[in-house]
Design an enzyme around this catalytic site. Structure first.
Site, PDB file in Angstrom:
ATOM      1  N   ARG A  46       9.883  12.436 -15.691  1.00 42.43           N
ATOM      2  CA  ARG A  46      10.300  13.757 -15.242  1.00 42.43           C
ATOM      3  C   ARG A  46       9.211  14.379 -14.375  1.00 42.43           C
ATOM      4  NH1 ARG A  46      14.197  11.805 -16.968  1.00 42.43           N
ATOM      5  NH2 ARG A  46      15.676  12.603 -18.527  1.00 42.43           N
ATOM      6  N   ARG A  73      12.409  37.860  -0.632  1.00 46.05           N
ATOM      7  CA  ARG A  73      12.085  36.566  -1.238  1.00 46.05           C
ATOM      8  C   ARG A  73      12.580  35.464  -0.306  1.00 46.05           C
ATOM      9  NH1 ARG A  73       7.988  37.358  -4.597  1.00 46.05           N
ATOM     10  NH2 ARG A  73       8.488  38.822  -6.296  1.00 46.05           N
ATOM     11  N   ALA A  85       5.778  42.540 -11.084  1.00 45.77           N
ATOM     12  CA  ALA A  85       5.424  41.287 -11.761  1.00 45.77           C
ATOM     13  C   ALA A  85       4.325  40.595 -10.984  1.00 45.77           C
ATOM     14  CB  ALA A  85       6.643  40.375 -11.885  1.00 45.77           C
ATOM     15  N   LEU A  87       1.399  36.859 -11.090  1.00 47.04           N
ATOM     16  CA  LEU A  87       0.859  35.667 -11.731  1.00 47.04           C
ATOM     17  C   LEU A  87      -0.309  36.006 -12.650  1.00 47.04           C
ATOM     18  CD1 LEU A  87       0.724  33.285  -8.635  1.00 47.04           C
ATOM     19  CD2 LEU A  87       2.490  33.360 -10.418  1.00 47.04           C
ATOM     20  N   GLU A 102      -0.899  44.480 -12.366  1.00 43.15           N
ATOM     21  CA  GLU A 102       0.247  44.292 -11.483  1.00 43.15           C
ATOM     22  C   GLU A 102       1.047  45.579 -11.300  1.00 43.15           C
ATOM     23  OE1 GLU A 102       0.886  41.846  -9.640  1.00 43.15           O
ATOM     24  OE2 GLU A 102      -0.499  40.339 -10.421  1.00 43.15           O
ATOM     25  N   GLU A 106       1.550  46.906  -7.496  1.00 45.32           N
ATOM     26  CA  GLU A 106       2.870  46.864  -6.864  1.00 45.32           C
ATOM     27  C   GLU A 106       3.598  48.198  -6.892  1.00 45.32           C
ATOM     28  OE1 GLU A 106       5.317  43.656  -8.153  1.00 45.32           O
ATOM     29  OE2 GLU A 106       3.985  42.143  -7.289  1.00 45.32           O
ATOM     30  N   PRO A 124      13.049  26.139 -17.531  1.00 43.49           N
ATOM     31  CA  PRO A 124      12.355  25.131 -18.336  1.00 43.49           C
ATOM     32  C   PRO A 124      12.737  23.695 -18.024  1.00 43.49           C
ATOM     33  CG  PRO A 124      14.029  26.264 -19.645  1.00 43.49           C
ATOM     34  CD  PRO A 124      13.912  27.006 -18.349  1.00 43.49           C
ATOM     35  N   GLY A 125      13.810  23.491 -17.255  1.00 44.99           N
ATOM     36  CA  GLY A 125      14.130  22.132 -16.858  1.00 44.99           C
ATOM     37  C   GLY A 125      13.295  21.619 -15.705  1.00 44.99           C
ATOM     38  N   GLU A 129       6.672  27.524 -16.225  1.00 44.67           N
ATOM     39  CA  GLU A 129       6.361  28.939 -16.079  1.00 44.67           C
ATOM     40  C   GLU A 129       6.826  29.740 -17.283  1.00 44.67           C
ATOM     41  OE1 GLU A 129       7.063  32.818 -13.163  1.00 44.67           O
ATOM     42  OE2 GLU A 129       8.027  30.909 -12.698  1.00 44.67           O
ATOM     43  N   GLU A 154       4.643  42.074   0.148  1.00 45.20           N
ATOM     44  CA  GLU A 154       4.431  43.248  -0.703  1.00 45.20           C
ATOM     45  C   GLU A 154       4.314  44.534   0.106  1.00 45.20           C
ATOM     46  OE1 GLU A 154       1.137  42.612  -3.268  1.00 45.20           O
ATOM     47  OE2 GLU A 154       2.228  41.246  -4.598  1.00 45.20           O
TER      48      GLU A 154
END
Length: 222
Positions: A46, A73, A85, A87, A102, A106, A124-125, A129, A154
């Site tokens: 995988r 985006r 939001a 990282l 953050e 922002e 999750p596949g 994250e 931003e």
């Protein structure tokens, strides 16, 4: 499964046979791993995206409105209504401290009350994250002289205070597509029913974030 009280996702380590980074990016890498589901099972391969994890913030004012921000985006070629939001890319930074950073960067806002709203794996596949969403209340503005200078996408951020019920309707009607925003407003609408008393404190453990493991959950490659 019998009953639903107390059920939870669980760690489920499997035998790791090989692991290599096949792509190194500016923010995250792609890893190829070979593993088996059972000790004598056939090897499976995988690819997945490594990720530093992220935090998101549903800011709520005294009137019960929530802050949504509008941002472009590029992968989906859309401007999306989201929540602040970012990282977790500062080594050793406390999760809630990162969230406060953050929110200030922002939205030019600070909060005096913090609770954990929900925790997610966003995809999750294909990615590891992990996202923690906070509910932030006791809102005030960052002094003008201390505000962050926003650049690139931003710099185009627009912010709106929206009634929570209106945000829920936007999610249910398919007018809002950000997974963190949708999860946040739906969770907040449920939590509001008992005055947010069931929410976890801001410093609640977050064992699903990879930084909480000294090694990958199933140990070193063997």
């Amino acid at each position: 499964m019998t009953g639903t009280q107390g059920f939870a996702d669980e760690q489920s380590p499997r035998r790791l046979l090989a692991s290599e980074t096949v792509y190194s990016g500016q923010v995250w890498d792609v890893v190829k791993e070979k593993f088996t589901l059972t000790d004598d099972g056939e090897p499976l391969v995988r690819d997945y995206i490594t990720h530093p994890g992220a935090v998101a913030i549903l800011a709520m004012n005294d009137a019960g409105q929530v802050l949504l921000i509008n941002q472009y985006r590029h992968p989906v070629r859309m401007t999306l209504w989201e929540i602040p939001a970012g990282l977790l890319d500062v080594d050793g930074e406390d999760f809630q401290v990162g969230a406060a950073r953050e929110l200030a960067e922002e939205a030019d806002l600070m909060a005096s009350e913090w609770q954990v709203l929900t925790d997610l794996f966003l995809s999750p596949g294909s990615s590891r994250e992990a996202l923690r969403i906070y509910l932030a209340r006791g809102i005030s503005e960052v002094p003008a002289a201390e505000r962050h200078t926003r650049t690139h996408e931003e710099a185009e951020i627009k912010a709106e205070w929206v009634d929570l019920d209106d945000a829920v309707q936007a999610a249910l009607q398919g007018r809002m597509h950000s997974p963190s925003a949708v999860a946040a407003v739906l969770a907040a609408a449920v939590a509001r029913g008992n005055g947010f008393r069931d929410l976890r404190p801001a410093d609640a453990p977050w064992p699903e974030h990879h930084s909480q493991h000294s090694t990958w959950p199933n140990g070193p490659v063997r």
